[in-house]
Write an enzyme that holds these catalytic residues in place. Structure first.
Site, PDB file in Angstrom:
ATOM      1  N   ASP A 164       0.832  -1.200   0.000  1.00  0.00           N
ATOM      2  CA  ASP A 164       0.000   0.000   0.000  1.00  0.00           C
ATOM      3  C   ASP A 164       0.870   1.254   0.000  1.00  0.00           C
ATOM      4  O   ASP A 164       2.100   1.165   0.034  1.00  0.00           O
ATOM      5  CB  ASP A 164      -0.909  -0.057   1.244  1.00  0.00           C
ATOM      6  CG  ASP A 164      -2.324   0.367   0.918  1.00  0.00           C
ATOM      7  OD1 ASP A 164      -2.480   1.295   0.110  1.00  0.00           O
ATOM      8  OD2 ASP A 164      -3.271  -0.216   1.475  1.00  0.00           O
ATOM      9  N   ASP A 220     -10.523   2.863  -2.760  1.00  0.00           N
ATOM     10  CA  ASP A 220     -11.149   1.628  -2.245  1.00  0.00           C
ATOM     11  C   ASP A 220     -12.583   1.415  -2.712  1.00  0.00           C
ATOM     12  O   ASP A 220     -13.422   2.322  -2.694  1.00  0.00           O
ATOM     13  CB  ASP A 220     -11.135   1.641  -0.723  1.00  0.00           C
ATOM     14  CG  ASP A 220      -9.728   1.512  -0.186  1.00  0.00           C
ATOM     15  OD1 ASP A 220      -8.772   1.535  -0.992  1.00  0.00           O
ATOM     16  OD2 ASP A 220      -9.579   1.387   1.041  1.00  0.00           O
TER      17      ASP A 220
HETATM   18  C1  GLA Z   1      -5.939   1.010   1.697  1.00  0.00           C
HETATM   19  C2  GLA Z   1      -6.137  -0.026   0.600  1.00  0.00           C
HETATM   20  C3  GLA Z   1      -7.202  -1.026   1.018  1.00  0.00           C
HETATM   21  C4  GLA Z   1      -6.805  -1.699   2.320  1.00  0.00           C
HETATM   22  C5  GLA Z   1      -6.528  -0.657   3.386  1.00  0.00           C
HETATM   23  C6  GLA Z   1      -5.900  -1.240   4.629  1.00  0.00           C
HETATM   24  O1  GLA Z   1      -7.058   1.809   1.881  1.00  0.00           O
HETATM   25  O2  GLA Z   1      -6.482   0.614  -0.603  1.00  0.00           O
HETATM   26  O3  GLA Z   1      -7.409  -1.977   0.006  1.00  0.00           O
HETATM   27  O4  GLA Z   1      -5.655  -2.492   2.106  1.00  0.00           O
HETATM   28  O5  GLA Z   1      -5.628   0.343   2.919  1.00  0.00           O
HETATM   29  O6  GLA Z   1      -5.679  -0.273   5.614  1.00  0.00           O
END
Ligand code: GLA
Length: 536
Positions: A164, A220
């Site tokens: 990430d 997300d």
């Molecule tokens: C980000 C990613 C998600 C998830 C969260 C975890 O938002 O895009 O897919 O992995 O972090 O904290």
């Protein structure tokens, strides 16, 4: 048509390297990995995970038949971090994982599955910022690349990692440098087979395909139509970047999390035809029957895992209704996968001329969601699609036609990324008067900043008339190269940045695939809408 002056052809032997085409040709009849299939903990559990829960999900992947359908990875997302010890070594959260992480990966492996883990390219994790996870502070790779890679891949024995970028963004780090350094460290562990996912919520640039199996293209996902539609919209014009075992990641699946059946069909059907990784995101111990059947739909999965590894592109568009198509099984064969996607809130009747799908003669159509043959059609297919719905089908034609149109939105742009660091970056841009409603803007300014079609096909080769459709309100120059042989067009001016005009030149194609590229080495060139080919 605007009159223009065409200078003599200039041979540019270096062109393949200028355009970046040596990096990655569109997929051959490949021997590369298909998109990843598995499950990930984030969508349902966020940071609230533990050993028992992960083991139960792994068991459920087997008992539901998802493993037999091809799902393989059990991925632990954010939430497992402990603090670093006195030597800076990463530990796990001992309340959630009292027996350590190796026990968990061993369990997953004992079921014949693969195990995935998660980290961060910067210092602080996303969970530390958005989920009050104190242990995520300083848990990222930054400053610990080799130390963490050794823990995750040698000691804990994971097979996949999602990396990430909340912490990397917070520190303003350079994405390419960070990801390349981390992946070097992972390769140093000896785990050259480890699967890498870049999670930067935007198409990161062509470097991603050299180090990762997939890269996220969007923020997300949530179990809401709005985000499904948004993510599909983000991926419509990224087909040139998928292939050769690298894929645009549309995020984990929200199937089985309360969306209505039609929206689940769009979600799964489009993730499949666009060759996104398929990571189930629901609780696998209690998947509604309909959703489970969809997740196990063999005919849709076959599109996703197809050996050509291609992502469908937009062949036809009317507002927010799209026809997507890609080759399956054999390149330029008679079989193609097609989706009629109606993203609007009203009924829509598609009329799709088979010619626009490069299909000729009689065409057999099969609905892959319903597992039903729809019949044999000629010339065109007319089909009404419900609001927020899709028809995903396989079409098998008597003939495969030679393409006549090459849209700019299908082209590979070597310098394109969606990171938002540079406002002058080349991009696919909405332009209602252009064909397909899209053009490519910010072409040129430097040699490598070109629009590249890497697979311009001619069955027999020979002389063609190439008609280029472009937009610009100032006189501009355009360099057009066909297999490295360049022609220069000057004085191009359509009078409006959104209204196209055309210029026609003669080109020679060789039999099979040709590379066409357009640019302007030292100034901005015109925006490009498309080009068309007509055999002389
Ligand atoms: C980000 C990613 C998600 C998830 C969260 C975890 O938002 O895009 O897919 O992995 O972090 O904290």
């Amino acid at each position: 048509m605007k009159k223009c002056i065409i200078f003599a052809a200039i041979c540019c032997a270096m062109l393949a390297s200028c355009t970046g085409s040596s990096n990655k040709n569109a997929a051959g009849d490949g021997d590369f990995l298909p998109p990843l299939m598995g499950w990930s903990s984030w969508n349902t559990y966020f940071v609230d995970i533990n050993e028992e829960l992960i083991k139960k999900q792994a068991d459920a992947m087997v008992s539901t038949g998802l493993k037999d359908a091809g799902y393989q990875y059990i991925n632990i997302d954010d939430g497992f971090f402990g603090f670093r010890d006195a030597e800076g070594k990463m530990t796990c959260n001992t309340e959630r994982f009292p027996n350590g992480m190796r026990v968990v990966s061993d369990y997953i492996h004992s079921l014949g599955l693969k195990a995935g883990i998660y980290s961060e390219g910067g210092d602080n994790t996303c969970g530390s910022m958005y989920n009050a996870e104190k242990t995520g502070i300083g848990a990222g790779f930054y400053g610990h690349d080799q130390q963490d890679a050794d823990v995750y891949f040698k000691e804990w024995n994971f097979d996949f990692i999602k990396i990430d970028y909340c912490g990397g963004k917070e520190l303003g780090l350079n994405e390419q440098e960070r990801y390349e350094s981390i992946v070097r460290a992972i390769r140093n562990t000896g785990r050259t087979d480890a699967s890498i996912n870049i999670c930067r919520w935007a198409y990161p640039g062509k470097w991603a395909s050299k180090i990762a199996r997939s890269w996220r293209i969007s923020p997300d996902i949530q179990p809401r139509w709005k985000t499904i539609k948004y993510i599909i919209g983000k991926n419509l014009y990224l087909s040139a970047y998928a292939g050769n075992g690298g894929y645009n990641d549309m995020d984990m699946l929200e199937i089985g999390r309360g969306l209505p059946a039609n929206e689940e069909e769009v979600h799964f059907g489009i993730w499949c035809i666009m060759s996104s990784p398929l990571l189930v995101g629901c609780d696998m111990t209690s998947i509604p029957e309909y959703s489970l059947e969809l997740l196990k739909n063999k005919e849709l999965i076959a599109l996703n895992q197809d050996k050509l590894g291609l992502q469908a592109y937009v062949a036809q568009r009317d507002g927010e209704r799209y026809v997507l198509v890609k080759d399956i099984e054999q390149k330029r064969g008679n079989m193609r996968a097609v989706a009629l996607y109606n993203s609007t809130d009203s009924l829509y009747t598609f009329t799709v001329p088979f010619k626009s799908l490069e299909l000729g003669g009689k065409v057999k159509v099969r609905d892959l969601v319903k597992h039903e043959d729809m019949g044999v059609f000629e010339n065109e297919i007319t089909y009404t699609v419900q609001p927020r719905s899709v028809l995903v089908c396989r079409m098998e034609a008597e003939q495969r036609l030679e393409p006549e149109v090459y849209e700019a939105e299908w082209a590979f742009l070597p310098l394109y990324n969606d990171l938002g660091h540079n406002r002058y970056i080349i991009r696919y841009s909405q332009a209602p008067d252009c064909s397909g409603g899209v053009k490519v803007a910010y072409v040129g300014g430097k040699k490598e900043n070109r629009v590249v079609w890497r697979e311009v096909y001619s069955a027999e080769g020979g002389e063609y008339e190439m008609t280029i459709s472009y937009c610009t309100a100032k006189d501009k120059k355009l360099q057009v190269a066909v297999n490295g042989v360049e022609q220069v067009l000057t004085g191009l001016n359509s009078g409006d940045y959104n209204k196209p005009a055309t210029a026609t030149i003669s080109v020679t194609l060789k039999p099979g695939y040709n590379e066409v590229s357009m640019g302007c080495d030292y100034a901005w060139g015109p925006d490009i809408d498309k080009f068309e080919l007509k055999k002389k």
